[in-house]
Design a protein around this motif. Structure first.
Motif, PDB file in Angstrom:
ATOM      1  N   LEU A  73      48.651-117.602 -84.173  1.00 57.77           N
ATOM      2  CA  LEU A  73      49.721-116.752 -83.641  1.00 57.77           C
ATOM      3  C   LEU A  73      50.574-117.544 -82.659  1.00 57.77           C
ATOM      4  N   ALA A  74      51.887-117.595 -82.923  1.00 60.96           N
ATOM      5  CA  ALA A  74      52.821-118.228 -82.002  1.00 60.96           C
ATOM      6  C   ALA A  74      53.345-117.236 -80.978  1.00 60.96           C
ATOM      7  N   SER A  75      53.703-116.001 -81.429  1.00 53.80           N
ATOM      8  CA  SER A  75      54.245-115.008 -80.505  1.00 53.80           C
ATOM      9  C   SER A  75      54.191-113.617 -81.128  1.00 53.80           C
ATOM     10  N   VAL A  76      54.213-112.608 -80.252  1.00 53.76           N
ATOM     11  CA  VAL A  76      54.337-111.207 -80.653  1.00 53.76           C
ATOM     12  C   VAL A  76      55.381-110.562 -79.757  1.00 53.76           C
ATOM     13  N   ASP A  77      56.389-109.946 -80.363  1.00 49.11           N
ATOM     14  CA  ASP A  77      57.393-109.193 -79.615  1.00 49.11           C
ATOM     15  C   ASP A  77      57.225-107.709 -79.937  1.00 49.11           C
ATOM     16  N   VAL A  78      57.008-106.905 -78.895  1.00 48.91           N
ATOM     17  CA  VAL A  78      56.828-105.466 -79.071  1.00 48.91           C
ATOM     18  C   VAL A  78      58.201-104.793 -79.066  1.00 48.91           C
ATOM     19  N   GLU A  79      58.458-103.979 -80.085  1.00 49.99           N
ATOM     20  CA  GLU A  79      59.676-103.181 -80.137  1.00 49.99           C
ATOM     21  C   GLU A  79      59.325-101.739 -79.772  1.00 49.99           C
ATOM     22  N   TRP A  80      60.206-101.101 -78.998  1.00 48.08           N
ATOM     23  CA  TRP A  80      59.911 -99.778 -78.435  1.00 48.08           C
ATOM     24  C   TRP A  80      60.859 -98.727 -79.003  1.00 48.08           C
ATOM     25  N   PRO A  81      60.370 -97.805 -79.836  1.00 44.09           N
ATOM     26  CA  PRO A  81      61.219 -96.687 -80.260  1.00 44.09           C
ATOM     27  C   PRO A  81      61.726 -95.887 -79.051  1.00 44.09           C
ATOM     28  N   ALA A  82      62.843 -95.197 -79.239  1.00 48.75           N
ATOM     29  CA  ALA A  82      63.431 -94.427 -78.152  1.00 48.75           C
ATOM     30  C   ALA A  82      62.422 -93.425 -77.601  1.00 48.75           C
ATOM     31  N   ARG A 156      60.882 -98.389 -86.643  1.00 51.11           N
ATOM     32  CA  ARG A 156      61.863 -99.411 -86.291  1.00 51.11           C
ATOM     33  C   ARG A 156      63.267 -98.820 -86.258  1.00 51.11           C
ATOM     34  N   ALA A 157      63.522 -97.852 -87.126  1.00 48.09           N
ATOM     35  CA  ALA A 157      64.834 -97.201 -87.153  1.00 48.09           C
ATOM     36  C   ALA A 157      65.114 -96.427 -85.874  1.00 48.09           C
ATOM     37  N   GLU A 158      64.074 -96.131 -85.098  1.00 42.82           N
ATOM     38  CA  GLU A 158      64.237 -95.386 -83.848  1.00 42.82           C
ATOM     39  C   GLU A 158      64.330 -96.310 -82.630  1.00 42.82           C
ATOM     40  N   VAL A 159      64.242 -97.615 -82.842  1.00 48.42           N
ATOM     41  CA  VAL A 159      64.379 -98.562 -81.731  1.00 48.42           C
ATOM     42  C   VAL A 159      65.850 -98.610 -81.323  1.00 48.42           C
ATOM     43  N   PRO A 160      66.176 -98.420 -80.038  1.00 48.78           N
ATOM     44  CA  PRO A 160      67.584 -98.416 -79.622  1.00 48.78           C
ATOM     45  C   PRO A 160      68.286 -99.721 -79.967  1.00 48.78           C
ATOM     46  N   GLY A 161      69.518 -99.578 -80.463  1.00 47.57           N
ATOM     47  CA  GLY A 161      70.356-100.730 -80.737  1.00 47.57           C
ATOM     48  C   GLY A 161      71.433-100.848 -79.671  1.00 47.57           C
ATOM     49  N   SER A 162      72.593-101.336 -80.058  1.00 43.38           N
ATOM     50  CA  SER A 162      73.696-101.498 -79.125  1.00 43.38           C
ATOM     51  C   SER A 162      74.495-100.201 -79.004  1.00 43.38           C
ATOM     52  N   LEU A 163      75.309-100.107 -77.951  1.00 45.53           N
ATOM     53  CA  LEU A 163      76.210 -98.964 -77.816  1.00 45.53           C
ATOM     54  C   LEU A 163      77.182 -98.899 -78.989  1.00 45.53           C
TER      55      LEU A 163
END
Length: 251
Positions: A73-82, A156-163
């Motif tokens: 494992l090189a890295s893990v990035d956690v994505e946070w739904p809204a 993933r579709a619920e993770v906030p994107g840009s304005l």
């Protein structure tokens, strides 16, 4: 962040948990494999229980994830739904209820070999009481798509994107009498927005008050403490949630 409140409720919760008062298991957690390069932390909470977001709200503690025992494992990035704002005994917390998946973007050291994820997760969950939990989870990710790809993509579709992706213009900012005010243009068409602020640990931001303006714009007034020390805007990150729309932005 009011750690003193959390310390009290956590102590009460731990004593009840150790005493066997919690008859049913309030949370089930597992690691699942998704599309190539993705896994997920799948959480199922019993009715009434809540899991904290990365900025937990008044008196909470953020979840902590330790991947140090993993292989290839090189890295893990956690994505946070809204997340959503919830309240227990008049105290606001920010997080999730029911079912949620935290998508995990996984980078292997050697792409042609499997990745073994070993997670030590430390977090709090709350109902009428709050308890600290620890979970040790393991999953081997083989090349290709895993069985939970559709489930992970749904969250993933619920993770906030840009304005811009949410169709919202960048708001204007001003500070007044211990409040941070964000003004959104009428074109934003905000209906029931909430906003969460991340910044220096010495600051705490409360529930926003919605102030409709005569020109159709909407101003969100966020109280903060300490009131005599206005926060530097450059050190803040905002997450706006309005129904199914969400966006993350900085001033």
């Amino acid at each position: 962040m009011r750690i003193g409140i959390w310390a009290f409720v956590a102590a009460v919760g731990l004593s009840l948990l150790n005493g066997g008062v919690l008859a049913a298991e309030p949370l089930r957690a597992r690691l699942v494999q998704g599309a190539e390069g993705y896994a997920g932390l799948h959480l199922r909470l019993e009715p009434g229980w809540k899991f904290y977001w990365r900025q937990p709200g008044e008196g909470g503690v953020p979840p902590r994830f330790d991947w140090s025992g993993s292989g290839n494992l090189a890295s893990v990035d956690v994505e946070w739904p809204a997340p959503r704002r919830m309240s227990i005994s008049g105290i606001d917390l920010i997080g999730y209820k029911g079912e949620v998946v935290l998508p995990l973007r996984v980078q292997a050291q050697k792409a042609t070999k499997p990745v073994t994820l070993k997670l030590l997760a430390e977090f709090g969950i709350c109902k009428e009481i709050c308890v600290l939990r620890e979970e040790r989870l393991t999953l081997t990710l083989n090349p290709g798509e895993g069985p939970a790809a559709a489930l992970i993509e749904r969250f993933r579709a619920e993770v906030p994107g840009s304005l811009a992706a949410a169709g919202i213009q960048v708001p204007s900012f001003r500070q007044k009498e211990g409040k941070l005010l964000l003004k959104f243009a009428p074109e934003a068409r905000l209906e029931a927005p909430d906003i969460f602020v991340e910044g220096p640990v010495e600051y705490w931001f409360g529930r926003p008050k919605l102030l409709p303006q005569a020109d159709g714009s909407l101003e969100l007034a966020l109280p903060y403490t300490p009131v005599d020390q206005p926060p530097a805007l450059g050190g803040l990150r905002f997450t706006l949630v309005d129904g199914r729309r969400s966006a993350e932005f900085t001033p």
